[in-house]
Write a protein that holds these residues in place. Structure first.
Motif, PDB file in Angstrom:
ATOM      1  N   ALA A 141       0.838  -1.196   0.000  1.00 55.40           N
ATOM      2  CA  ALA A 141       0.000   0.000   0.000  1.00 55.40           C
ATOM      3  C   ALA A 141       0.873   1.246   0.000  1.00 55.40           C
ATOM      4  N   VAL A 142       0.472   2.231  -0.808  1.00 54.50           N
ATOM      5  CA  VAL A 142       1.180   3.510  -0.897  1.00 54.50           C
ATOM      6  C   VAL A 142       0.151   4.625  -0.838  1.00 54.50           C
ATOM      7  N   ASP A 143       0.442   5.662  -0.047  1.00 50.66           N
ATOM      8  CA  ASP A 143      -0.456   6.812   0.052  1.00 50.66           C
ATOM      9  C   ASP A 143       0.386   8.075   0.155  1.00 50.66           C
ATOM     10  N   GLY A 144       0.295   8.920  -0.872  1.00 50.43           N
ATOM     11  CA  GLY A 144       1.088  10.142  -0.893  1.00 50.43           C
ATOM     12  C   GLY A 144       0.761  11.100   0.228  1.00 50.43           C
ATOM     13  N   SER A 145      -0.424  10.968   0.830  1.00 43.20           N
ATOM     14  CA  SER A 145      -0.807  11.845   1.939  1.00 43.20           C
ATOM     15  C   SER A 145      -0.413  11.277   3.296  1.00 43.20           C
ATOM     16  N   ALA A 146       0.236  10.112   3.292  1.00 40.15           N
ATOM     17  CA  ALA A 146       0.760   9.498   4.522  1.00 40.15           C
ATOM     18  C   ALA A 146      -0.321   9.286   5.576  1.00 40.15           C
ATOM     19  N   ASP A 147      -1.514   8.862   5.156  1.00 42.93           N
ATOM     20  CA  ASP A 147      -2.577   8.606   6.128  1.00 42.93           C
ATOM     21  C   ASP A 147      -3.169   7.206   5.948  1.00 42.93           C
ATOM     22  N   LEU A 148      -2.288   6.216   5.764  1.00 46.92           N
ATOM     23  CA  LEU A 148      -2.751   4.834   5.653  1.00 46.92           C
ATOM     24  C   LEU A 148      -3.401   4.361   6.947  1.00 46.92           C
ATOM     25  N   GLY A 149      -2.850   4.786   8.088  1.00 44.90           N
ATOM     26  CA  GLY A 149      -3.363   4.331   9.376  1.00 44.90           C
ATOM     27  C   GLY A 149      -2.751   2.997   9.771  1.00 44.90           C
ATOM     28  N   ASP A 150      -2.732   2.715  11.076  1.00 45.01           N
ATOM     29  CA  ASP A 150      -2.133   1.473  11.572  1.00 45.01           C
ATOM     30  C   ASP A 150      -3.008   0.250  11.319  1.00 45.01           C
ATOM     31  N   SER A 151      -4.333   0.461  11.257  1.00 46.01           N
ATOM     32  CA  SER A 151      -5.263  -0.660  11.099  1.00 46.01           C
ATOM     33  C   SER A 151      -6.339  -0.293  10.079  1.00 46.01           C
ATOM     34  N   PRO A 152      -5.961  -0.217   8.806  1.00 53.73           N
ATOM     35  CA  PRO A 152      -6.921   0.227   7.787  1.00 53.73           C
ATOM     36  C   PRO A 152      -8.025  -0.802   7.548  1.00 53.73           C
ATOM     37  N   LYS A 172      -3.711  -4.939   9.243  1.00 51.41           N
ATOM     38  CA  LYS A 172      -2.586  -4.483  10.058  1.00 51.41           C
ATOM     39  C   LYS A 172      -1.481  -4.013   9.128  1.00 51.41           C
ATOM     40  N   LEU A 173      -1.051  -2.763   9.317  1.00 51.12           N
ATOM     41  CA  LEU A 173      -0.028  -2.178   8.460  1.00 51.12           C
ATOM     42  C   LEU A 173       1.357  -2.417   9.042  1.00 51.12           C
ATOM     43  N   ASN A 174       2.227  -3.024   8.245  1.00 50.68           N
ATOM     44  CA  ASN A 174       3.650  -3.094   8.555  1.00 50.68           C
ATOM     45  C   ASN A 174       4.329  -2.008   7.722  1.00 50.68           C
ATOM     46  N   ALA A 175       4.577  -0.860   8.357  1.00 52.49           N
ATOM     47  CA  ALA A 175       4.990   0.327   7.616  1.00 52.49           C
ATOM     48  C   ALA A 175       6.478   0.334   7.319  1.00 52.49           C
ATOM     49  N   ARG A 176       6.803   0.732   6.097  1.00 52.29           N
ATOM     50  CA  ARG A 176       8.185   1.038   5.747  1.00 52.29           C
ATOM     51  C   ARG A 176       8.501   2.468   6.174  1.00 52.29           C
ATOM     52  N   ASP A 177       7.531   3.358   5.913  1.00 51.47           N
ATOM     53  CA  ASP A 177       7.591   4.738   6.379  1.00 51.47           C
ATOM     54  C   ASP A 177       6.152   5.226   6.468  1.00 51.47           C
ATOM     55  N   LYS A 178       5.939   6.536   6.600  1.00 53.58           N
ATOM     56  CA  LYS A 178       4.592   7.057   6.806  1.00 53.58           C
ATOM     57  C   LYS A 178       3.684   6.852   5.599  1.00 53.58           C
ATOM     58  N   GLY A 179       4.282   6.707   4.423  1.00 54.33           N
ATOM     59  CA  GLY A 179       3.464   6.668   3.222  1.00 54.33           C
ATOM     60  C   GLY A 179       3.329   5.332   2.540  1.00 54.33           C
ATOM     61  N   ASN A 180       4.023   4.289   3.020  1.00 54.70           N
ATOM     62  CA  ASN A 180       3.890   3.003   2.344  1.00 54.70           C
ATOM     63  C   ASN A 180       4.274   1.857   3.270  1.00 54.70           C
ATOM     64  N   GLY A 181       3.832   0.666   2.885  1.00 57.28           N
ATOM     65  CA  GLY A 181       4.107  -0.524   3.678  1.00 57.28           C
ATOM     66  C   GLY A 181       3.310  -1.697   3.147  1.00 57.28           C
ATOM     67  N   ASP A 212      -8.062   4.342   3.587  1.00 57.94           N
ATOM     68  CA  ASP A 212      -7.082   4.968   4.469  1.00 57.94           C
ATOM     69  C   ASP A 212      -7.793   5.636   5.642  1.00 57.94           C
ATOM     70  N   SER A 213      -7.030   6.268   6.525  1.00 60.33           N
ATOM     71  CA  SER A 213      -7.618   6.832   7.737  1.00 60.33           C
ATOM     72  C   SER A 213      -8.548   8.003   7.454  1.00 60.33           C
ATOM     73  N   ALA A 214      -8.448   8.590   6.250  1.00 56.35           N
ATOM     74  CA  ALA A 214      -9.348   9.675   5.863  1.00 56.35           C
ATOM     75  C   ALA A 214     -10.628   9.152   5.222  1.00 56.35           C
ATOM     76  N   GLY A 215     -10.715   7.823   5.031  1.00 59.77           N
ATOM     77  CA  GLY A 215     -11.907   7.229   4.445  1.00 59.77           C
ATOM     78  C   GLY A 215     -11.877   7.108   2.939  1.00 59.77           C
ATOM     79  N   PHE A 216     -10.731   7.396   2.315  1.00 63.22           N
ATOM     80  CA  PHE A 216     -10.624   7.265   0.865  1.00 63.22           C
ATOM     81  C   PHE A 216     -10.257   5.836   0.494  1.00 63.22           C
ATOM     82  N   ASP A 217     -10.932   5.312  -0.531  1.00 62.24           N
ATOM     83  CA  ASP A 217     -10.729   3.932  -0.960  1.00 62.24           C
ATOM     84  C   ASP A 217      -9.615   3.827  -1.990  1.00 62.24           C
ATOM     85  N   SER A 218      -8.927   2.701  -1.950  1.00 63.26           N
ATOM     86  CA  SER A 218      -7.888   2.407  -2.931  1.00 63.26           C
ATOM     87  C   SER A 218      -8.505   1.822  -4.192  1.00 63.26           C
TER      88      SER A 218
END
Length: 226
Positions: A141-152, A172-181, A212-218
């Motif tokens: 998962a990748v999100d340019g706004s860095a709001d994937l959330g820990d438990s999407p 459950k997100l295993n993050a590489r950084d704030k924007g992807n994992g 994502d945590s803002a409610g936007f769907d992939s």
């Protein structure tokens, strides 16, 4: 002596008689249409009739390019797929979607062209012991706004034969950084009787998306489960 009278039926505030007779769309996913790409939307209506057409309003920058009849869900709902093309310069914001059945148009539902969306890829069903009641999924998962959330939220649709089963679980997100994992999620195994349902044989189709945590769907990924 015959006494005439008028029967008045209260339909609730803001509801007129013509709208009360319209069929309502019981399920839509995803509800977001990313700009610059085609998105397949799953629509559930309480009718076995085929969808004749679909209308999005306002229609500027949006085109319904395909309608595919779907499967029944527990005999009550029919899921169909709508392919919707959105231009790169389409204005973000809410639109309405209605589908036309032989009985007439449905009540419109709200869909959204978001300003940004997460992107998922590399969907895998991880190996597991046979006859387990669940399956473990993994996807990037990748999100340019860095709001994937820990438990999407992870939304899924499992189709076996003529039946479809939708659902949602916490991933459950295993993050590489704030924007992807990588996101891991556990969903029912259609080849067992998990949840009290009957088990399926043969290959089953699996669709997956996340919010994502803002409610936007992939975007939606598809694979098969043997």
């Amino acid at each position: 002596m015959i006494i005439g009278f008028t029967l008045l039926v209260y339909l609730g505030p803001g509801v007129n008689s013509s709208e009360a007779q319209q069929i309502r769309i019981e399920g839509v996913f995803p509800r977001q249409l990313p700009r610059g790409q085609a998105t397949v939307i799953n629509v559930a209506v309480p009718s076995r009739d085929a969808i004749q057409s679909a209308e999005i309003s306002p229609s500027t920058g949006v085109k319904v390019s395909g309608i595919k009849p779907g499967r029944n869900f527990q005999g009550a709902l029919t899921w169909s797929e709508l392919t919707i093309d959105v231009a790169k310069d389409a204005a973000p914001g809410d639109r309405t979607l209605a589908v036309l059945l032989p009985t007439g148009p449905t009540v419109p539902v709200t869909i959204t062209i978001p300003s940004h969306v997460p992107s998922i890829s590399e969907l895998r069903v991880l190996p597991a012991q046979s006859n387990q009641p669940t399956l473990e999924l993994q996807f990037a998962a990748v999100d340019g706004s860095a709001d994937l959330g820990d438990s999407p939220y992870v939304w899924f649709m499992i189709g076996c034969g003529g039946e479809s089963v939708p659902g949602v679980v916490h991933g459950k997100l295993n993050a590489r950084d704030k924007g992807n994992g990588f996101v891991h999620a556990v969903v029912p195994n259609p080849h067992t009787s998990a949840g009290g349902g009957s088990s399926a044989s043969g290959k089953c189709d699996l669709q997956v998306r996340m919010s994502d945590s803002a409610g936007f769907d992939s975007n939606t990924l598809k694979t098969t489960v043997d």
